[in-house]
Scaffold this motif. Structure first.
Motif, short mmCIF file in Angstrom:
data_model
loop_
_atom_site.label_atom_id
_atom_site.label_comp_id
_atom_site.label_asym_id
_atom_site.label_seq_id
_atom_site.Cartn_x
_atom_site.Cartn_y
_atom_site.Cartn_z
N VAL A 69 0.83 -1.20 0.00
CA VAL A 69 0.00 0.00 0.00
C VAL A 69 0.87 1.25 0.00
O VAL A 69 0.61 2.21 -0.75
CB VAL A 69 -0.98 -0.01 1.19
CG1 VAL A 69 -1.69 1.33 1.33
CG2 VAL A 69 -1.99 -1.13 1.04
N ASP A 70 1.91 1.27 0.82
CA ASP A 70 2.82 2.42 0.85
C ASP A 70 3.50 2.64 -0.50
O ASP A 70 3.60 3.77 -0.98
CB ASP A 70 3.88 2.24 1.94
CG ASP A 70 3.33 2.45 3.35
OD1 ASP A 70 2.23 3.03 3.48
OD2 ASP A 70 4.02 2.02 4.31
N ALA A 71 3.96 1.57 -1.12
CA ALA A 71 4.64 1.68 -2.41
C ALA A 71 3.68 2.16 -3.50
O ALA A 71 4.04 3.00 -4.32
CB ALA A 71 5.25 0.34 -2.80
N VAL A 72 2.45 1.66 -3.49
CA VAL A 72 1.47 2.07 -4.51
C VAL A 72 1.08 3.52 -4.31
O VAL A 72 0.97 4.29 -5.27
CB VAL A 72 0.24 1.13 -4.48
CG1 VAL A 72 -0.89 1.69 -5.32
CG2 VAL A 72 0.62 -0.26 -4.96
N MET A 73 0.88 3.94 -3.06
CA MET A 73 0.54 5.34 -2.79
C MET A 73 1.68 6.27 -3.16
O MET A 73 1.46 7.36 -3.71
CB MET A 73 0.14 5.52 -1.33
CG MET A 73 -1.20 4.89 -1.00
SD MET A 73 -1.67 5.04 0.72
CE MET A 73 -1.88 6.79 0.87
N ASP A 74 2.91 5.86 -2.89
CA ASP A 74 4.09 6.64 -3.26
C ASP A 74 4.21 6.76 -4.78
O ASP A 74 4.49 7.84 -5.31
CB ASP A 74 5.34 5.98 -2.67
CG ASP A 74 6.53 6.89 -2.65
OD1 ASP A 74 6.35 8.12 -2.52
OD2 ASP A 74 7.66 6.37 -2.75
N ALA A 75 3.96 5.65 -5.48
CA ALA A 75 4.00 5.67 -6.94
C ALA A 75 2.89 6.56 -7.51
O ALA A 75 3.12 7.32 -8.46
CB ALA A 75 3.87 4.25 -7.49
#
Length: 101
Positions: A69-75
């Motif tokens: 979730v963190d990686a997708v939100m950052d992307a």
């Protein structure tokens, strides 16, 4: 949707990697601008790739959901910043092209 690039944070949600490159003193020519745009594109692609890889790992059961979730939100945040900057560049180009010579 982001209305302008002025409200884009300079740090990612984790606070470790900048969304936009640090502002440095600009040389006389346009090298600084092209370097900034190039670095922005590179950062955006790497964040999208990281999110995709973590998503695939999560499907295989090897990654933590929170990390995905963190990686997708950052992307997503990086992609929105890149789109906003692209829109501003296109808008500026169109305005310059409409100027009388």
């Amino acid at each position: 949707m982001i209305s302008g690039i002025g409200n884009i944070p300079r740090l990612s949600s984790t606070g470790t990697e900048p969304l936009l490159p640090a502002v440095t003193t600009a040389p006389a020519d346009g090298d600084a601008f092209s370097a900034m745009v190039s670095e922005l594109a590179t950062n955006t692609v790497s964040r999208l790739t990281k999110a995709e890889n973590l998503s695939l790992e999560a499907l295989q059961g090897d990654a933590d959901t929170r990390a995905v979730v963190d990686a997708v939100m950052d992307a997503e945040q990086s992609l929105q910043a890149a789109i906003a900057i692209r829109d501003k560049i296109v808008s500026a180009y169109l305005e310059i092209s409409r100027m009388a010579i």
